[in-house]
Design a protein around this motif. Sequence first.
Motif, PDB file in Angstrom:
ATOM      1  N   LEU A  14      13.649  13.362  15.334  1.00  0.00           N
ATOM      2  CA  LEU A  14      14.867  12.631  14.778  1.00  0.00           C
ATOM      3  C   LEU A  14      14.704  12.901  13.323  1.00  0.00           C
ATOM      4  O   LEU A  14      13.435  12.423  12.729  1.00  0.00           O
ATOM      5  CB  LEU A  14      14.736  11.025  15.254  1.00  0.00           C
ATOM      6  N   LEU A  15      15.532  13.319  12.788  1.00  0.00           N
ATOM      7  CA  LEU A  15      15.657  13.280  11.257  1.00  0.00           C
ATOM      8  C   LEU A  15      16.766  12.408  10.795  1.00  0.00           C
ATOM      9  O   LEU A  15      18.134  12.758  11.149  1.00  0.00           O
ATOM     10  CB  LEU A  15      15.905  14.776  10.852  1.00  0.00           C
ATOM     11  N   ILE A  16      16.798  11.423   9.879  1.00  0.00           N
ATOM     12  CA  ILE A  16      17.737  10.444   9.566  1.00  0.00           C
ATOM     13  C   ILE A  16      17.825  10.733   8.036  1.00  0.00           C
ATOM     14  O   ILE A  16      16.845  10.589   7.328  1.00  0.00           O
ATOM     15  CB  ILE A  16      17.526   9.138   9.737  1.00  0.00           C
ATOM     16  N   ILE A  17      18.949  10.986   7.682  1.00  0.00           N
ATOM     17  CA  ILE A  17      19.283  11.243   6.380  1.00  0.00           C
ATOM     18  C   ILE A  17      20.319  10.197   5.945  1.00  0.00           C
ATOM     19  O   ILE A  17      21.450  10.258   6.177  1.00  0.00           O
ATOM     20  CB  ILE A  17      20.312  12.658   6.131  1.00  0.00           C
ATOM     21  N   ASP A  18      19.814   9.370   5.097  1.00  0.00           N
ATOM     22  CA  ASP A  18      20.450   8.197   4.363  1.00  0.00           C
ATOM     23  C   ASP A  18      21.033   8.576   3.315  1.00  0.00           C
ATOM     24  O   ASP A  18      20.625   9.329   2.588  1.00  0.00           O
ATOM     25  CB  ASP A  18      19.538   6.877   4.307  1.00  0.00           C
ATOM     26  N   ARG A  50      17.398  15.731  16.757  1.00  0.00           N
ATOM     27  CA  ARG A  50      18.656  14.966  16.267  1.00  0.00           C
ATOM     28  C   ARG A  50      18.568  14.492  15.102  1.00  0.00           C
ATOM     29  O   ARG A  50      17.680  14.251  14.265  1.00  0.00           O
ATOM     30  CB  ARG A  50      18.695  13.735  17.135  1.00  0.00           C
ATOM     31  N   ILE A  51      19.660  15.143  14.216  1.00  0.00           N
ATOM     32  CA  ILE A  51      19.814  14.874  12.892  1.00  0.00           C
ATOM     33  C   ILE A  51      20.997  13.609  13.028  1.00  0.00           C
ATOM     34  O   ILE A  51      22.125  13.824  13.329  1.00  0.00           O
ATOM     35  CB  ILE A  51      20.504  16.063  12.257  1.00  0.00           C
ATOM     36  N   VAL A  52      20.754  12.633  12.169  1.00  0.00           N
ATOM     37  CA  VAL A  52      21.667  11.532  11.987  1.00  0.00           C
ATOM     38  C   VAL A  52      21.904  11.308  10.476  1.00  0.00           C
ATOM     39  O   VAL A  52      20.817  11.251   9.524  1.00  0.00           O
ATOM     40  CB  VAL A  52      21.232  10.269  12.564  1.00  0.00           C
ATOM     41  N   GLY A  53      23.254  11.492   9.927  1.00  0.00           N
ATOM     42  CA  GLY A  53      23.609  11.396   8.597  1.00  0.00           C
ATOM     43  C   GLY A  53      24.211  10.130   8.620  1.00  0.00           C
ATOM     44  O   GLY A  53      25.208   9.797   9.160  1.00  0.00           O
ATOM     45  N   LEU A  54      23.843   9.218   7.427  1.00  0.00           N
ATOM     46  CA  LEU A  54      24.422   8.046   7.143  1.00  0.00           C
ATOM     47  C   LEU A  54      24.985   7.787   5.922  1.00  0.00           C
ATOM     48  O   LEU A  54      24.312   8.314   4.905  1.00  0.00           O
ATOM     49  CB  LEU A  54      23.110   6.789   7.253  1.00  0.00           C
TER      50      LEU A  54
END
Length: 138
Positions: A14-18, A50-54
Amino acid sequence: EYMGDGDLALSVRLLIIDEVHLLHEERGAVIETIVARTQRLVEASQTMIRIVGLSATLPNFVDVADFLSVNRYRGLFYFGSAFRPVPLEQHFVGVRGKHGSSQSRSNLDRVTYEKVLELVQGGHPVMVFVHTRPCTLR
């Protein structure tokens, strides 16, 4: 037990990009590089990350989703203002002075301070967004 860089990268799922809206800012190249390397790793290793962009301020969320290789119909989730527990208000003010001039900045700082003071004295919470980190000190 020590893991090499390659082993460590392969363990990411999981990669979260805030603050993904920073893609078009000075540090955007770093985010782009991380995304590109992650996508290359996924292709080479045939694993899923999974890449999540916030972002709270992203009007072009579809363009960013395309950049992140997100399926617009299955993987893109947009939560508009209706999902906020407290309604968001935006206040726009105009100031005199040539854009970027010291007079314009001074006028903007003064007007912003007056508006924030008015709202805080009325018992309202206030959040002010600025263009750069040093601007927070003014």
